[in-house]
Design an enzyme around this catalytic site. Structure first.
Site, PDB file in Angstrom:
ATOM      1  CB  SER A   1      -0.847  -0.037   1.277  1.00  0.00           C
ATOM      2  OG  SER A   1      -1.467   1.200   1.496  1.00  0.00           O
TER       3      SER A   1
ATOM      4  CE1 TYR B   1      -4.093  -2.828   5.676  1.00  0.00           C
ATOM      5  CE2 TYR B   1      -3.504  -0.561   5.154  1.00  0.00           C
ATOM      6  CZ  TYR B   1      -3.838  -1.835   4.740  1.00  0.00           C
ATOM      7  OH  TYR B   1      -3.906  -2.127   3.399  1.00  0.00           O
TER       8      TYR B   1
ATOM      9  CE  LYS C   1      -1.654  -4.631   3.383  1.00  0.00           C
ATOM     10  NZ  LYS C   1      -1.946  -5.953   2.834  1.00  0.00           N
TER      11      LYS C   1
HETATM   12  P1  NAD Z   1     -11.204  -7.111   1.115  1.00  0.00           P
HETATM   13  O1  NAD Z   1     -11.458  -7.136   2.581  1.00  0.00           O
HETATM   14  O2  NAD Z   1     -12.352  -6.841   0.202  1.00  0.00           O
HETATM   15  O3  NAD Z   1     -10.536  -8.491   0.666  1.00  0.00           O
HETATM   16  C1  NAD Z   1      -9.745  -9.274   1.516  1.00  0.00           C
HETATM   17  C2  NAD Z   1     -10.307 -10.681   1.460  1.00  0.00           C
HETATM   18  O4  NAD Z   1      -9.485 -11.515   2.292  1.00  0.00           O
HETATM   19  C3  NAD Z   1     -11.737 -10.792   2.007  1.00  0.00           C
HETATM   20  O5  NAD Z   1     -12.520 -11.516   1.086  1.00  0.00           O
HETATM   21  C4  NAD Z   1     -11.598 -11.537   3.320  1.00  0.00           C
HETATM   22  O6  NAD Z   1     -12.715 -12.373   3.579  1.00  0.00           O
HETATM   23  C5  NAD Z   1     -10.322 -12.346   3.085  1.00  0.00           C
HETATM   24  N1  NAD Z   1      -9.540 -12.661   4.275  1.00  0.00           N
HETATM   25  C6  NAD Z   1      -9.167 -11.840   5.283  1.00  0.00           C
HETATM   26  N2  NAD Z   1      -8.392 -12.503   6.161  1.00  0.00           N
HETATM   27  C7  NAD Z   1      -8.264 -13.781   5.698  1.00  0.00           C
HETATM   28  C8  NAD Z   1      -7.580 -14.926   6.137  1.00  0.00           C
HETATM   29  N3  NAD Z   1      -6.875 -14.912   7.260  1.00  0.00           N
HETATM   30  N4  NAD Z   1      -7.672 -16.055   5.404  1.00  0.00           N
HETATM   31  C9  NAD Z   1      -8.395 -16.094   4.268  1.00  0.00           C
HETATM   32  N5  NAD Z   1      -9.065 -15.033   3.792  1.00  0.00           N
HETATM   33  C10 NAD Z   1      -9.000 -13.887   4.497  1.00  0.00           C
HETATM   34  O7  NAD Z   1     -10.024  -6.056   0.879  1.00  0.00           O
HETATM   35  P2  NAD Z   1      -9.475  -5.457  -0.494  1.00  0.00           P
HETATM   36  O8  NAD Z   1      -9.833  -4.016  -0.517  1.00  0.00           O
HETATM   37  O9  NAD Z   1      -9.803  -6.324  -1.620  1.00  0.00           O
HETATM   38  O10 NAD Z   1      -7.900  -5.514  -0.189  1.00  0.00           O
HETATM   39  C11 NAD Z   1      -7.120  -6.614  -0.589  1.00  0.00           C
HETATM   40  C12 NAD Z   1      -5.707  -6.410  -0.118  1.00  0.00           C
HETATM   41  O11 NAD Z   1      -5.188  -5.198  -0.650  1.00  0.00           O
HETATM   42  C13 NAD Z   1      -5.577  -6.295   1.390  1.00  0.00           C
HETATM   43  O12 NAD Z   1      -4.393  -6.951   1.784  1.00  0.00           O
HETATM   44  C14 NAD Z   1      -5.468  -4.807   1.621  1.00  0.00           C
HETATM   45  O13 NAD Z   1      -4.760  -4.512   2.798  1.00  0.00           O
HETATM   46  C15 NAD Z   1      -4.691  -4.385   0.389  1.00  0.00           C
HETATM   47  N6  NAD Z   1      -4.905  -2.981   0.033  1.00  0.00           N
HETATM   48  C16 NAD Z   1      -6.183  -2.522  -0.128  1.00  0.00           C
HETATM   49  C17 NAD Z   1      -6.383  -1.181  -0.466  1.00  0.00           C
HETATM   50  C18 NAD Z   1      -7.777  -0.626  -0.607  1.00  0.00           C
HETATM   51  O14 NAD Z   1      -7.926   0.599  -0.586  1.00  0.00           O
HETATM   52  N7  NAD Z   1      -8.820  -1.455  -0.782  1.00  0.00           N
HETATM   53  C19 NAD Z   1      -5.284  -0.341  -0.656  1.00  0.00           C
HETATM   54  C20 NAD Z   1      -3.991  -0.859  -0.490  1.00  0.00           C
HETATM   55  C21 NAD Z   1      -3.823  -2.187  -0.146  1.00  0.00           C
HETATM   56  C1  WQD Z   2     -10.075   9.424   0.781  1.00  0.00           C
HETATM   57  C2  WQD Z   2     -10.333  10.880   1.074  1.00  0.00           C
HETATM   58  C3  WQD Z   2     -10.790  11.364   3.389  1.00  0.00           C
HETATM   59  C4  WQD Z   2     -14.566   9.213   3.653  1.00  0.00           C
HETATM   60  C5  WQD Z   2      -7.267   4.485   2.807  1.00  0.00           C
HETATM   61  C6  WQD Z   2      -6.174   3.905   3.670  1.00  0.00           C
HETATM   62  C7  WQD Z   2      -4.975   3.545   2.827  1.00  0.00           C
HETATM   63  C8  WQD Z   2      -5.387   2.633   1.665  1.00  0.00           C
HETATM   64  C9  WQD Z   2      -6.542   3.210   0.898  1.00  0.00           C
HETATM   65  C10 WQD Z   2      -5.125   0.337   2.289  1.00  0.00           C
HETATM   66  C11 WQD Z   2      -9.667  11.357   2.364  1.00  0.00           C
HETATM   67  C12 WQD Z   2     -11.985  11.666   2.525  1.00  0.00           C
HETATM   68  C13 WQD Z   2     -13.381   9.767   3.196  1.00  0.00           C
HETATM   69  C14 WQD Z   2     -15.645  10.075   3.985  1.00  0.00           C
HETATM   70  C15 WQD Z   2     -14.278  11.960   3.338  1.00  0.00           C
HETATM   71  N1  WQD Z   2      -5.843   1.369   2.142  1.00  0.00           N
HETATM   72  N2  WQD Z   2     -13.254  11.104   3.038  1.00  0.00           N
HETATM   73  N3  WQD Z   2     -15.449  11.419   3.807  1.00  0.00           N
HETATM   74  O1  WQD Z   2      -7.726   7.483   3.647  1.00  0.00           O
HETATM   75  O2  WQD Z   2      -6.813   7.973   1.347  1.00  0.00           O
HETATM   76  O3  WQD Z   2      -6.758   5.673   2.192  1.00  0.00           O
HETATM   77  O4  WQD Z   2      -7.610   3.548   1.788  1.00  0.00           O
HETATM   78  O5  WQD Z   2      -3.941   0.217   2.193  1.00  0.00           O
HETATM   79  O6  WQD Z   2      -4.060   2.929   3.671  1.00  0.00           O
HETATM   80  O7  WQD Z   2      -5.809   4.875   4.648  1.00  0.00           O
HETATM   81  O8  WQD Z   2      -8.928   6.650   1.581  1.00  0.00           O
HETATM   82  O9  WQD Z   2     -11.255   6.580   0.814  1.00  0.00           O
HETATM   83  O10 WQD Z   2     -10.785   6.621   3.304  1.00  0.00           O
HETATM   84  O11 WQD Z   2     -10.368   8.662   1.951  1.00  0.00           O
HETATM   85  O12 WQD Z   2     -14.162  13.178   3.205  1.00  0.00           O
HETATM   86  O13 WQD Z   2     -16.715   9.635   4.436  1.00  0.00           O
HETATM   87  O14 WQD Z   2     -11.743  11.058   1.292  1.00  0.00           O
HETATM   88  O15 WQD Z   2     -10.617  12.352   4.372  1.00  0.00           O
HETATM   89  O16 WQD Z   2      -9.241  12.669   2.133  1.00  0.00           O
HETATM   90  P1  WQD Z   2      -7.515   7.055   2.274  1.00  0.00           P
HETATM   91  P2  WQD Z   2     -10.411   7.050   1.934  1.00  0.00           P
END
Ligand code: NAD
Ligand code: WQD
Length: 339
Positions: free
Chosen positions: A125, A149, A153
């Site tokens: 991330s 969190y 990562k």
């Molecule tokens: P998500 O929660 O939709 O998907 C994660 C999936 O993993 C879920 O289906 C959950 O049921 C499963 N899971 C969780 N723990 C588990 C375990 N111990 N064993 C088996 N399955 C398990 O999340 P996402 O948004 O698809 O994110 C996927 C990955 O990408 C995560 O590692 C997250 O940290 C990373 N990531 C997400 C974002 C984002 O903004 N969505 C940004 C950066 C990184």
């Molecule tokens: C985006 C912008 C909020 C909700 C997060 C994690 C990051 C990564 C991606 C996993 C910000 C604003 C949000 C609301 C708002 N995840 N906002 N009202 O915070 O950039 O990133 O998800 O790795 O680690 O921190 O994403 O979508 O929460 O927010 O005004 O109800 O929207 O303040 O500026 P963020 P977000």
């Protein structure tokens, strides 16, 4: 077709990646414990891809369960999405986050070593960059996190680097995602947050759908042109495609490589709201509230390394991201039995 293990493949990014893998000629095999997703995603994925997707309801931390899955298949690589991802929750429950996410990464790596699988793509991330790094964030920038969190990562990245160093021939791509939004254009899969969404786009979609009365915009006194925070939003289908490209790179390059996956362009919260209104034709009521703890004013990716190493460039813009998120939000009522 090469079989690819997809942990967390029923989740938001994992399901889109499974679809992209199938389109690129791979056979995805999903392990997910459904802690943050629903089993019917697999049926929808099969409809979308026209392929059978083997699915195991198991926890990645369970070594015996992983062994059984590795024994049944012949994986050429693994893509690791499974984990907990709520930033605020991680601040409240740090031990749960460290235990879960680090054990999941180590358990998968141990199974890969045991079964001779040597390529890993890891969901990292942009949160691993230090808050005071200059934008755009570049892979050689300073690393450091502001919440547990994020540290899970960064520590996972380090664990994977150490495993690569100890095992010549092992390769890993650490994809540092920026802000994935949107949904597959079929409208069959998308983001399905449980409870009140933490993230901007799912919240906006639910306001548009009438599920929530208004959006709270967290602060308009940041040092940005309109005072609201700027992020690098990327269409989840573009992000998914990057994983298929990363598999090619990992197959040909030993060692661990961190690569940003973003568009290189930022949008403010108010610009996203305006784009969503345009795409949906629905007015989004909002109010400006106080800043959310931990938010930083602006960040976006330097996407040059992804272009150079993976041949990846994001193709879909903010219009498509909002249009596809809205399509999926409207379609969700077609899956009522899953609520
Ligand atoms: P998500 O929660 O939709 O998907 C994660 C999936 O993993 C879920 O289906 C959950 O049921 C499963 N899971 C969780 N723990 C588990 C375990 N111990 N064993 C088996 N399955 C398990 O999340 P996402 O948004 O698809 O994110 C996927 C990955 O990408 C995560 O590692 C997250 O940290 C990373 N990531 C997400 C974002 C984002 O903004 N969505 C940004 C950066 C990184
Ligand atoms: C985006 C912008 C909020 C909700 C997060 C994690 C990051 C990564 C991606 C996993 C910000 C604003 C949000 C609301 C708002 N995840 N906002 N009202 O915070 O950039 O990133 O998800 O790795 O680690 O921190 O994403 O979508 O929460 O927010 O005004 O109800 O929207 O303040 O500026 P963020 P977000």
């Amino acid at each position: 077709m090469p079989e690819i293990l997809v942990t967390g493949g029923a989740g938001y990014i994992g399901s889109h990646t499974a679809a992209a893998l199938a389109a690129a000629g791979y056979s995805p095999v999903v392990i997910d414990n459904l802690s943050n997703s629903r089993e019917s995603v697999i049926a929808r994925l099969e409809k979308l891809t026209g392929k059978k997707i083997p699915f195991y309801n198991a926890d990645v931390r369970d070594g015996a369960a992983l062994d059984a899955v590795f024994a049944k298949h012949s994986f050429s690589a693994a893509i690791h999405f499974a984990g907990l991802k709520a930033v605020g929750e991680s601040v409240q429950q740090p031990l749960r986050y460290y235990e879960h996410n680090l054990t999941a990464t180590m358990s998968l790596l141990a199974a890969m070593q045991k079964h001779g699988v040597k390529s890993l793509i890891f969901s990292s991330s942009a949160t691993v960059y230090r808050e005071d790094d200059e934008v755009p964030y570049i892979e050689s920038g300073e690393l450091g996190c502001s919440n547990p969190y994020g540290w899970t990562k960064l520590f996972s990245e380090q664990i994977i680097r150490d495993v690569c160093a100890a095992n010549p021939g092992f390769s890993a791509v650490l994809l540092r995602y920026f802000n994935p939004i949107g949904a597959d254009k079929s409208g069959l899969i998308g983001e399905e947050p449980q409870g009140v969404p933490n993230n901007l786009l799912p919240y906006v979609s639910q306001v548009a759908a009438g599920i929530r009365p208004r959006l709270s915009v967290f602060g308009n006194d940041y040092p940005t042109p309109d005072g609201t925070c700027i992020r690098d939003y990327i269409h989840v289908s573009d992000l998914a495609r990057a994983h298929a490209l990363a598999l090619d790179f990992a197959a040909n390059n030993a060692g661990a490589k961190a690569i940003n996956i973003g568009t290189g362009r930022g949008y403010s919260v108010l610009e996203v709201v305006a784009a969503f209104e345009k795409a949906s034709g629905v007015k989004i009521p909002f109010e400006i509230t106080g800043r959310r703890a931990g938010d930083i004013p602006e960040y976006f990716a330097n996407p040059a390394l992804a272009r150079e190493k993976l041949g990846f460039t994001a193709e879909l813009g903010i219009e498509e991201m909002c249009r596809d998120a809205w399509r999926f939000e409207q379609n969700r009522k077609l899956f009522p039995e899953e609520k």
